[in-house]
Design a protein around this motif. Structure first.
Motif, PDB file in Angstrom:
ATOM      1  N   HIS A  98     -31.732  28.403   4.895  1.00  0.00           N
ATOM      2  CA  HIS A  98     -31.526  27.461   6.263  1.00  0.00           C
ATOM      3  C   HIS A  98     -30.962  28.682   7.204  1.00  0.00           C
ATOM      4  O   HIS A  98     -29.722  29.082   7.183  1.00  0.00           O
ATOM      5  N   HIS A 100     -31.851  30.425  11.390  1.00  0.00           N
ATOM      6  CA  HIS A 100     -32.636  30.232  12.709  1.00  0.00           C
ATOM      7  C   HIS A 100     -32.697  31.683  13.466  1.00  0.00           C
ATOM      8  O   HIS A 100     -31.754  32.423  13.175  1.00  0.00           O
ATOM      9  N   GLU A 167     -36.852  23.867   9.679  1.00  0.00           N
ATOM     10  CA  GLU A 167     -35.777  22.885   9.820  1.00  0.00           C
ATOM     11  C   GLU A 167     -36.663  21.632  10.548  1.00  0.00           C
ATOM     12  O   GLU A 167     -36.655  21.692  11.622  1.00  0.00           O
ATOM     13  N   ASP A 287     -27.150  27.823   7.470  1.00  0.00           N
ATOM     14  CA  ASP A 287     -27.566  27.280   8.879  1.00  0.00           C
ATOM     15  C   ASP A 287     -27.100  28.134   9.904  1.00  0.00           C
ATOM     16  O   ASP A 287     -26.707  27.980  10.998  1.00  0.00           O
ATOM     17  N   HIS A 289     -27.066  30.796  12.841  1.00  0.00           N
ATOM     18  CA  HIS A 289     -27.997  30.965  14.076  1.00  0.00           C
ATOM     19  C   HIS A 289     -27.689  32.381  14.734  1.00  0.00           C
ATOM     20  O   HIS A 289     -28.129  32.652  15.942  1.00  0.00           O
TER      21      HIS A 289
HETATM   22 ZN   LIG Z   1     -30.290  24.643  11.390  1.00  0.00          ZN
END
Ligand SMILES: [Zn+2]
Ligand SMILES: [Zn+2]
Length: 331
Positions: A98, A100, A167, A287, A289
């Motif tokens: 996961h 971005h 996602e 997750d 970023h």
């Molecule tokens: Zn995310």
């Protein structure tokens, strides 16, 4: 110390601390501004100050690094980062499902995310930018996602694999916010709810059960949507019948995400216990970023270890071959 490396490390550590993204962006810009300059050019203070991207803080860092010292700014950040406790699970993690990039709401290019994942020793990373409905996060239309797939396909090599992914938003009725055929083309599908998190228990439970029953879903992202700290404030967890949701995850082979972000810590401990009891698989994900946030995995590993999750139930401890067999189980 190499000034370019000092600036890049500062940016990475600022991202890990989840400082303002403008700060880390400024240091990344300064690193770019001095890339390829000779020591002589760097020592020309007046010339350096005129360079676009080099501000007061980065100028000071460059001077200290040139003098052969660890810049004070970096030393402080290193000290703060050093207080983390290492978990025994962390070295067993081979990748992350996961993350971005700037294609949606991430900070940097895919390249920099890949460089950082390699530097951490990851064997694989899934790029999972947001889906169309999440406009605030610049979610990818089917056309943009198809274009991204062409880029992702060029990024693997030398012992590292960039997995394609998404996602995908879980719609109010449990449907998914992307074309089914396109979801079928991706290596990894993380499904997460980002809206209407205050739904009643019954409909919210049915919504998540419906989502994980979808043949394309591999991972249920940040299960409750809670926020426990940080600049976005706090948010209570969604009210769900956790046993029903995790039983569905187990039945469909969907991994429950242990989201490593300190402001999320999702799912809560008592829910991890229920998921364990239901026989679920888990995925410890950053997750991230920004490149410096890939190392947030440390926190997720620490939580999983405390909760007694066996390493073999964590899909991100598996070699890539086994991971691929698992993601292809229903396609
Ligand atoms: Zn995310
Ligand atoms: Zn999300």
């Amino acid at each position: 110390m190499d000034p370019h490396e000092a600036l890049a490390e500062i940016a990475t550590l600022l991202e890990r601390e989840r400082s303002s993204r403008y700060k880390s962006k400024a240091f990344r810009a300064a690193a770019d501004a001095i890339a390829g300059l000779s020591d002589e050019q760097l020592r020309d203070a007046a010339g350096l100050r005129r360079r676009k991207g080099v501000g007061d803080s980065s100028f000071a860092v460059i001077q200290e690094a040139l003098a052969g010292n660890v810049p004070a700014y970096l030393a402080d950040l290193r000290e703060r980062a050093g207080v983390q406790r290492a978990s025994a699970l962390r070295p067993l993690l081979r990748g992350d499902l996961h993350s971005h990039s700037e294609w949606s709401d991430g900070l940097t290019s895919i390249d920099l995310m890949v460089d950082a994942a390699r530097a951490l020793g990851h064997e694989y990373l899934a790029l999972t930018d947001h889906s169309p409905r999440l406009r605030v996060a610049n979610g990818l239309s089917p056309e943009r996602l198809r274009a991204q797939l062409d880029v992702v396909a060029t990024m693997s090599g030398a012992g590292f694999t960039l997995l394609s992914g998404i996602e995908v938003d879980i719609l109010d009725d449990g449907g998914l916010d992307q074309e089914p055929a396109l979801l079928g083309d991706l290596d990894i599908v993380v499904a997460s709810a980002h809206s209407k998190l205050r739904m009643e228990r019954g409909p919210m439970t049915r919504r998540l059960v419906q989502a994980v029953s979808n043949e394309h879903v591999d991972v249920l992202g940040h299960v409750t949507g809670r926020l426990v700290e940080g600049s976005r404030g706090t948010r209570p967890p969604s009210t769900i019948d956790a046993r029903a949701v995790f039983a569905a995850c187990a039945a469909h082979g969907v991994a429950v995400e242990i989201n490593s972000r300190p402001e999320r810590q999702d799912p809560p401990d008592e829910m991890i216990a229920i998921a364990l009891d239901e026989g679920c698989l888990f995925s410890i994900d950053s997750d991230a970023h920004a490149p410096g946030q890939l190392s947030l995995l440390d926190y997720g590993a620490e939580r999983a270890e405390k909760a007694g999750v066996p390493a073999d139930r964590i899909v991100t401890t598996w070699p890539l071959d086994r991971l691929r067999e698992w993601t292809e189980r229903r396609r």
